[in-house]
Design a protein around this motif. Structure first.
Motif, PDB file in Angstrom:
ATOM      1  N   LEU A 121       1.668  -8.864 -16.494  1.00 38.48           N
ATOM      2  CA  LEU A 121       2.462  -9.966 -17.037  1.00 38.48           C
ATOM      3  C   LEU A 121       3.792 -10.075 -16.293  1.00 38.48           C
ATOM      4  N   GLU A 122       4.510  -8.961 -16.164  1.00 37.06           N
ATOM      5  CA  GLU A 122       5.777  -8.974 -15.409  1.00 37.06           C
ATOM      6  C   GLU A 122       5.518  -9.370 -13.953  1.00 37.06           C
ATOM      7  N   LEU A 123       4.419  -8.847 -13.400  1.00 42.11           N
ATOM      8  CA  LEU A 123       4.073  -9.196 -12.006  1.00 42.11           C
ATOM      9  C   LEU A 123       3.857 -10.704 -11.875  1.00 42.11           C
ATOM     10  N   SER A 124       3.058 -11.269 -12.780  1.00 41.89           N
ATOM     11  CA  SER A 124       2.729 -12.702 -12.684  1.00 41.89           C
ATOM     12  C   SER A 124       3.972 -13.561 -12.821  1.00 41.89           C
ATOM     13  N   ARG A 125       4.939 -13.105 -13.601  1.00 42.62           N
ATOM     14  CA  ARG A 125       6.194 -13.853 -13.747  1.00 42.62           C
ATOM     15  C   ARG A 125       7.003 -13.812 -12.464  1.00 42.62           C
ATOM     16  N   ARG A 126       6.950 -12.672 -11.777  1.00 46.69           N
ATOM     17  CA  ARG A 126       7.882 -12.454 -10.652  1.00 46.69           C
ATOM     18  C   ARG A 126       7.357 -12.980  -9.313  1.00 46.69           C
ATOM     19  N   ILE A 127       6.036 -13.052  -9.138  1.00 45.89           N
ATOM     20  CA  ILE A 127       5.589 -13.425  -7.793  1.00 45.89           C
ATOM     21  C   ILE A 127       5.663 -14.936  -7.605  1.00 45.89           C
ATOM     22  N   PRO A 128       6.098 -15.320  -6.398  1.00 45.51           N
ATOM     23  CA  PRO A 128       6.189 -16.747  -6.112  1.00 45.51           C
ATOM     24  C   PRO A 128       4.812 -17.308  -5.734  1.00 45.51           C
ATOM     25  N   GLY A 129       4.735 -18.592  -5.526  1.00 48.99           N
ATOM     26  CA  GLY A 129       3.486 -19.208  -5.043  1.00 48.99           C
ATOM     27  C   GLY A 129       2.490 -19.448  -6.160  1.00 48.99           C
ATOM     28  N   ARG A 130       1.311 -19.969  -5.754  1.00 45.78           N
ATOM     29  CA  ARG A 130       0.276 -20.265  -6.751  1.00 45.78           C
ATOM     30  C   ARG A 130      -0.459 -18.993  -7.152  1.00 45.78           C
ATOM     31  N   LYS A 131      -1.020 -19.017  -8.354  1.00 44.28           N
ATOM     32  CA  LYS A 131      -1.680 -17.808  -8.872  1.00 44.28           C
ATOM     33  C   LYS A 131      -2.965 -18.140  -9.587  1.00 44.28           C
ATOM     34  N   GLU A 132      -3.978 -17.338  -9.327  1.00 50.78           N
ATOM     35  CA  GLU A 132      -5.185 -17.357 -10.164  1.00 50.78           C
ATOM     36  C   GLU A 132      -5.200 -16.016 -10.874  1.00 50.78           C
ATOM     37  N   ILE A 133      -5.287 -16.049 -12.199  1.00 51.63           N
ATOM     38  CA  ILE A 133      -5.238 -14.803 -12.975  1.00 51.63           C
ATOM     39  C   ILE A 133      -6.577 -14.590 -13.679  1.00 51.63           C
ATOM     40  N   TYR A 134      -7.153 -13.419 -13.498  1.00 56.75           N
ATOM     41  CA  TYR A 134      -8.433 -13.069 -14.118  1.00 56.75           C
ATOM     42  C   TYR A 134      -8.213 -11.873 -15.036  1.00 56.75           C
ATOM     43  N   LEU A 135      -8.498 -12.067 -16.329  1.00 56.19           N
ATOM     44  CA  LEU A 135      -8.261 -11.011 -17.313  1.00 56.19           C
ATOM     45  C   LEU A 135      -9.582 -10.633 -17.976  1.00 56.19           C
ATOM     46  N   GLY A 136      -9.910  -9.351 -17.946  1.00 61.43           N
ATOM     47  CA  GLY A 136     -11.156  -8.876 -18.543  1.00 61.43           C
ATOM     48  C   GLY A 136     -10.875  -7.993 -19.753  1.00 61.43           C
ATOM     49  N   TYR A 137     -11.517  -8.297 -20.852  1.00 66.04           N
ATOM     50  CA  TYR A 137     -11.301  -7.543 -22.099  1.00 66.04           C
ATOM     51  C   TYR A 137     -12.622  -6.979 -22.606  1.00 66.04           C
ATOM     52  N   SER A 138     -12.512  -5.910 -23.402  1.00 67.00           N
ATOM     53  CA  SER A 138     -13.719  -5.398 -24.053  1.00 67.00           C
ATOM     54  C   SER A 138     -13.817  -5.939 -25.478  1.00 67.00           C
ATOM     55  N   ALA A 139     -12.712  -6.488 -25.993  1.00 61.81           N
ATOM     56  CA  ALA A 139     -12.720  -7.082 -27.341  1.00 61.81           C
ATOM     57  C   ALA A 139     -11.779  -8.291 -27.319  1.00 61.81           C
ATOM     58  N   THR A 140     -11.294  -8.694 -28.487  1.00 61.73           N
ATOM     59  CA  THR A 140     -10.438  -9.883 -28.575  1.00 61.73           C
ATOM     60  C   THR A 140      -9.238  -9.770 -27.625  1.00 61.73           C
ATOM     61  N   PRO A 141      -8.951 -10.822 -26.872  1.00 60.44           N
ATOM     62  CA  PRO A 141      -7.841 -10.756 -25.911  1.00 60.44           C
ATOM     63  C   PRO A 141      -6.481 -10.519 -26.546  1.00 60.44           C
ATOM     64  N   PHE A 142      -5.626  -9.814 -25.829  1.00 56.66           N
ATOM     65  CA  PHE A 142      -4.227  -9.652 -26.217  1.00 56.66           C
ATOM     66  C   PHE A 142      -3.370 -10.159 -25.060  1.00 56.66           C
ATOM     67  N   LEU A 143      -2.159 -10.543 -25.325  1.00 50.34           N
ATOM     68  CA  LEU A 143      -1.196 -11.062 -24.333  1.00 50.34           C
ATOM     69  C   LEU A 143      -1.631 -12.374 -23.684  1.00 50.34           C
ATOM     70  N   LEU A 144      -2.747 -12.941 -24.158  1.00 50.40           N
ATOM     71  CA  LEU A 144      -3.284 -14.126 -23.477  1.00 50.40           C
ATOM     72  C   LEU A 144      -2.305 -15.298 -23.516  1.00 50.40           C
TER      73      LEU A 144
END
Ligand SMILES: Cc1cc2nc3c(=O)[nH]c(=O)nc-3n(C[C@H](O)[C@H](O)[C@H](O)COP(=O)(O)OP(=O)(O)OC[C@H]3O[C@@H](n4cnc5c(N)ncnc54)[C@H](O)[C@@H]3O)c2cc1C
Ligand code: FES
Length: 257
Positions: A121-144
């Motif tokens: 999350l901190e990384l995604s906030r700080r990096i410039p440019g376009r982003k594709e984010i892939y999040l894998g969970y074993s149960a209900t997502p958190f921080l989504l």
């Protein structure tokens, strides 16, 4: 510079099945933190446990605070989940090297699995440019919701399809034909290994954050070593995940150990 400080719990909330979010406050605690760095936590409850490493999920410089998101897996994390607002605990921070944010290119692929997701999350906030984010969970997502507030494409997958795409993060990246100039990953080792192969096949540089059991957290005890390749074929040596990592270039990591 890393320092041991006494911090105060300002908020502790359960944000998912077996998933807690805690905000800690202390002067200087959020200064100079790189995404991917972690803290070592020691509770002030007279317990004899070694400190526990947790990744820094978010920083709030204005309020001198940082956020950790964690699952309860044993005594240390269980005790932490019982801490209330106003209680204090000792924190050694920031530890490790963190991701190389200034290497972010035109487009980054960010891939996380399970409890590897918080530092992204901190990384995604700080990096410039376009982003594709892939999040894998074993149960209900958190921080989504926090990821969805970012200016980025966010893709969610779960092992059993209970939320989002049914399959692994890599399956979802294949389905979306993920494209980027650099990859950042954090999650379970099998996921990072698959991500590393995926990146290598496409000739995309990738940084992965490894997880090992830790004791000192500062490079002194050698409990947390991993195998890192030397330039010569088939040669490797040990590096300390706490001090030389936890972030390594995927090409360096010897995965078949
Ligand atoms: C750099 C780093 C960052 C981390 N960031 C997070 C985070 O953001 N959120 C989060 O929930 N967890 C994170 N972890 C894992 C976390 O440190 C462990 O879950 C925690 O220390 C377990 O302590 P415990 O006393 O509750 O459990 P223990 O009683 O010590 O162990 C319970 C179970 O967890 C396993 N375990 C313990 N420590 C580790 C470890 N370091 N790596 C893998 N398995 C372990 C044990 O093998 C055992 O099966 C991170 C670990 C590292 C090394
Ligand atoms: S935990 Fe002691 S060297 Fe890494």
């Amino acid at each position: 510079m890393k320092k041991m400080i006494s911090t105060t719990v300002v908020e502790q909330v359960k944000i998912g099945e077996n998933c807690w979010s805690i905000w800690l406050q202390a002067p200087g605690i959020s200064d100079d933190v790189q995404p991917g760095q972690f803290v070592h936590l020691k509770l002030n409850r007279g317990e004899k446990l070694l400190p526990r490493p947790l990744s820094i999920c978010e920083t709030d410089k204005k309020n001198n605070a940082l956020r950790l998101v964690y699952a309860v897996v044993g005594k240390g994390t269980k005790d932490l989940s019982h801490m209330k607002e106003g209680e204090t605990l000792r924190v050694l921070s920031p530890l490790g090297n963190g991701f190389e944010v200034d290497r972010a290119a035109l487009k980054s692929i960010i891939a996380g699995g399970g409890m590897g997701i918080p530092p992204l999350l901190e990384l995604s906030r700080r990096i410039p440019g376009r982003k594709e984010i892939y999040l894998g969970y074993s149960a209900t997502p958190f921080l989504l919701e926090s990821f969805q507030e970012l200016d980025a494409q966010v893709h969610v997958s779960t092992d059993d399809g209970c939320f989002g795409y049914s399959g692994t993060v890599i399956d979802k990246m294949n389905q979306e034909k993920a494209r980027g100039n650099i990859i950042y990953g954090c999650g379970p080792r099998p996921m990072l290994k698959a991500l590393s192969i995926w990146a290598k096949e496409r000739d995309i540089p990738a940084q992965v954050s490894l997880e090992e059991r830790m004791a000192c957290g500062i490079g002194a005890c050698l409990v947390c070593t991993c195998k890192i390749a030397k330039k010569e074929e088939g040669e490797w040596h040990h590096r300390r995940v706490c001090a030389d990592g936890p972030v390594f270039w995927n090409q360096e990591v010897v995965w078949n150990d």
